[in-house]
Design a protein around this motif. Structure first.
Motif, mmCIF file in Angstrom:
data_model
loop_
_atom_site.group_PDB
_atom_site.id
_atom_site.type_symbol
_atom_site.label_atom_id
_atom_site.label_comp_id
_atom_site.label_asym_id
_atom_site.label_seq_id
_atom_site.Cartn_x
_atom_site.Cartn_y
_atom_site.Cartn_z
ATOM 1 N N GLN A 169 79.246 37.852 77.948
ATOM 2 C CA GLN A 169 79.096 36.435 77.603
ATOM 3 C C GLN A 169 80.407 35.660 77.719
ATOM 4 O OE1 GLN A 169 77.024 35.786 73.839
ATOM 5 N NE2 GLN A 169 76.143 37.833 73.997
ATOM 6 N N LEU A 170 81.473 36.337 78.055
ATOM 7 C CA LEU A 170 82.784 35.701 78.065
ATOM 8 C C LEU A 170 83.066 34.858 79.307
ATOM 9 C CD1 LEU A 170 84.909 38.514 76.456
ATOM 10 C CD2 LEU A 170 84.149 36.387 75.417
ATOM 11 N N GLN A 171 82.156 34.842 80.265
ATOM 12 C CA GLN A 171 82.354 33.994 81.436
ATOM 13 C C GLN A 171 82.447 32.528 81.024
ATOM 14 O OE1 GLN A 171 79.223 35.028 84.158
ATOM 15 N NE2 GLN A 171 80.361 36.752 84.977
ATOM 16 N N GLY A 172 81.674 32.137 80.032
ATOM 17 C CA GLY A 172 81.738 30.771 79.533
ATOM 18 C C GLY A 172 83.073 30.473 78.887
ATOM 19 N N VAL A 173 83.646 31.458 78.230
ATOM 20 C CA VAL A 173 84.956 31.297 77.614
ATOM 21 C C VAL A 173 86.003 31.037 78.701
ATOM 22 C CG1 VAL A 173 86.774 32.545 76.369
ATOM 23 C CG2 VAL A 173 84.408 32.683 75.583
ATOM 24 N N MET A 174 85.952 31.814 79.768
ATOM 25 C CA MET A 174 86.914 31.642 80.856
ATOM 26 C C MET A 174 86.741 30.276 81.529
ATOM 27 S SD MET A 174 88.552 34.385 80.456
ATOM 28 C CE MET A 174 89.654 34.544 81.831
ATOM 29 N N ALA A 175 85.514 29.833 81.666
ATOM 30 C CA ALA A 175 85.262 28.523 82.283
ATOM 31 C C ALA A 175 85.894 27.403 81.444
ATOM 32 C CB ALA A 175 83.761 28.299 82.432
ATOM 33 N N LYS A 176 85.851 27.529 80.120
ATOM 34 C CA LYS A 176 86.442 26.502 79.258
ATOM 35 C C LYS A 176 87.964 26.487 79.374
ATOM 36 C CE LYS A 176 82.661 26.161 76.003
ATOM 37 N NZ LYS A 176 82.208 26.262 74.640
ATOM 38 N N LEU A 177 88.566 27.629 79.663
ATOM 39 C CA LEU A 177 90.008 27.667 79.857
ATOM 40 C C LEU A 177 90.410 26.916 81.122
ATOM 41 C CD1 LEU A 177 91.413 31.194 78.977
ATOM 42 C CD2 LEU A 177 91.956 29.033 77.921
ATOM 43 N N ARG A 178 89.596 27.044 82.165
ATOM 44 C CA ARG A 178 89.890 26.358 83.418
ATOM 45 C C ARG A 178 89.728 24.854 83.280
ATOM 46 N NH1 ARG A 178 85.998 29.873 85.799
ATOM 47 N NH2 ARG A 178 86.960 31.902 85.815
ATOM 48 N N GLY A 179 88.751 24.451 82.460
ATOM 49 C CA GLY A 179 88.387 23.050 82.306
ATOM 50 C C GLY A 179 89.447 22.231 81.692
ATOM 51 N N LYS A 234 91.619 26.910 70.513
ATOM 52 C CA LYS A 234 91.463 26.196 69.242
ATOM 53 C C LYS A 234 90.914 24.790 69.462
ATOM 54 C CE LYS A 234 94.893 28.476 66.337
ATOM 55 N NZ LYS A 234 96.145 28.322 65.580
ATOM 56 N N GLU A 235 91.449 24.064 70.425
ATOM 57 C CA GLU A 235 91.011 22.692 70.687
ATOM 58 C C GLU A 235 89.541 22.634 71.073
ATOM 59 O OE1 GLU A 235 93.735 21.294 73.667
ATOM 60 O OE2 GLU A 235 95.398 21.208 72.248
ATOM 61 N N GLY A 236 89.096 23.600 71.852
ATOM 62 C CA GLY A 236 87.705 23.622 72.294
ATOM 63 C C GLY A 236 86.795 24.405 71.382
ATOM 64 N N THR A 237 87.334 24.953 70.293
ATOM 65 C CA THR A 237 86.608 25.855 69.408
ATOM 66 C C THR A 237 85.771 26.822 70.256
ATOM 67 O OG1 THR A 237 86.447 24.004 67.856
ATOM 68 C CG2 THR A 237 85.278 26.012 67.275
ATOM 69 N N GLY A 257 98.491 42.982 73.930
ATOM 70 C CA GLY A 257 99.600 43.895 73.636
ATOM 71 C C GLY A 257 100.702 43.187 72.870
ATOM 72 N N ASP A 258 101.931 43.347 73.314
ATOM 73 C CA ASP A 258 103.083 42.752 72.634
ATOM 74 C C ASP A 258 103.079 41.225 72.689
ATOM 75 O OD1 ASP A 258 104.000 45.267 72.000
ATOM 76 O OD2 ASP A 258 105.390 45.381 73.698
ATOM 77 N N ALA A 259 102.334 40.645 73.632
ATOM 78 C CA ALA A 259 102.291 39.181 73.774
ATOM 79 C C ALA A 259 101.504 38.513 72.646
ATOM 80 C CB ALA A 259 101.694 38.799 75.124
ATOM 81 N N GLY A 260 100.618 39.263 71.983
ATOM 82 C CA GLY A 260 99.860 38.709 70.869
ATOM 83 C C GLY A 260 98.366 38.963 70.980
ATOM 84 N N LYS A 261 97.639 38.409 70.025
ATOM 85 C CA LYS A 261 96.186 38.568 69.975
ATOM 86 C C LYS A 261 95.544 37.216 69.692
ATOM 87 C CE LYS A 261 96.668 43.275 68.331
ATOM 88 N NZ LYS A 261 97.996 43.368 68.892
ATOM 89 N N ILE A 262 94.327 37.055 70.177
ATOM 90 C CA ILE A 262 93.546 35.859 69.867
ATOM 91 C C ILE A 262 92.204 36.336 69.344
ATOM 92 C CG2 ILE A 262 92.424 33.799 70.775
ATOM 93 C CD1 ILE A 262 94.683 33.561 72.805
ATOM 94 N N PHE A 263 91.821 35.829 68.190
ATOM 95 C CA PHE A 263 90.585 36.233 67.518
ATOM 96 C C PHE A 263 89.613 35.053 67.507
ATOM 97 C CE2 PHE A 263 88.062 37.010 63.617
ATOM 98 C CZ PHE A 263 87.524 38.240 63.953
ATOM 99 N N LEU A 264 88.455 35.257 68.128
ATOM 100 C CA LEU A 264 87.402 34.243 68.170
ATOM 101 C C LEU A 264 86.319 34.652 67.175
ATOM 102 C CD1 LEU A 264 86.984 34.031 72.079
ATOM 103 C CD2 LEU A 264 88.668 32.864 70.638
ATOM 104 N N ASP A 265 86.167 33.890 66.114
ATOM 105 C CA ASP A 265 85.183 34.200 65.070
ATOM 106 C C ASP A 265 83.980 33.281 65.237
ATOM 107 O OD1 ASP A 265 83.686 34.638 62.785
ATOM 108 O OD2 ASP A 265 85.444 34.777 61.480
ATOM 109 N N GLY A 266 82.951 33.798 65.887
ATOM 110 C CA GLY A 266 81.744 33.018 66.141
ATOM 111 C C GLY A 266 80.916 32.776 64.900
#
Length: 99
Positions: A89-99, A11-14, A27-36
């Protein structure tokens, strides 16, 4: 890293894939929805172009660079439903999580 921490970082990095809807299903932990299209991140369980199904602990390992996403896919730890091109294309998403 907890589910809430991941959701907040997204959310912070949109963090989105422009023009695409992507859902991470932990699964049971939840879901995250990215609406581009709307440039928004939520915990909705909405219809997506691509759904990534992965255990939360495996996702955290990928985000921290401890688990290669390709290896996770080949080992069946990560499943992709829908548009595989969007998943690539999700490699960029993972990179933002590390950042």
């Amino acid at each position: 890293m907890t589910y809430d921490e991941i959701l907040n970082r997204f959310k912070e990095g949109t963090v989105v894939v422009p023009g695409k809807k992507v859902k991470f299903d932990f699964g049971d932990a939840g879901k995250i929805f990215l609406d581009g299209g709307a440039n928004a991140v939520s915990n909705e369980d909405a219809v997506a172009d691509t759904t990534i199904k992965v255990k939360l602990e495996d996702f955290v390992a990928m985000a921290q660079g401890q688990l290669d996403p390709t290896a996770a896919f080949m080992q069946g730890k990560l499943r992709v439903e829908g548009d595989m091109g969007v998943a690539m294309q999700l490699q960029g998403v993972m990179a933002k999580l590390r950042g």
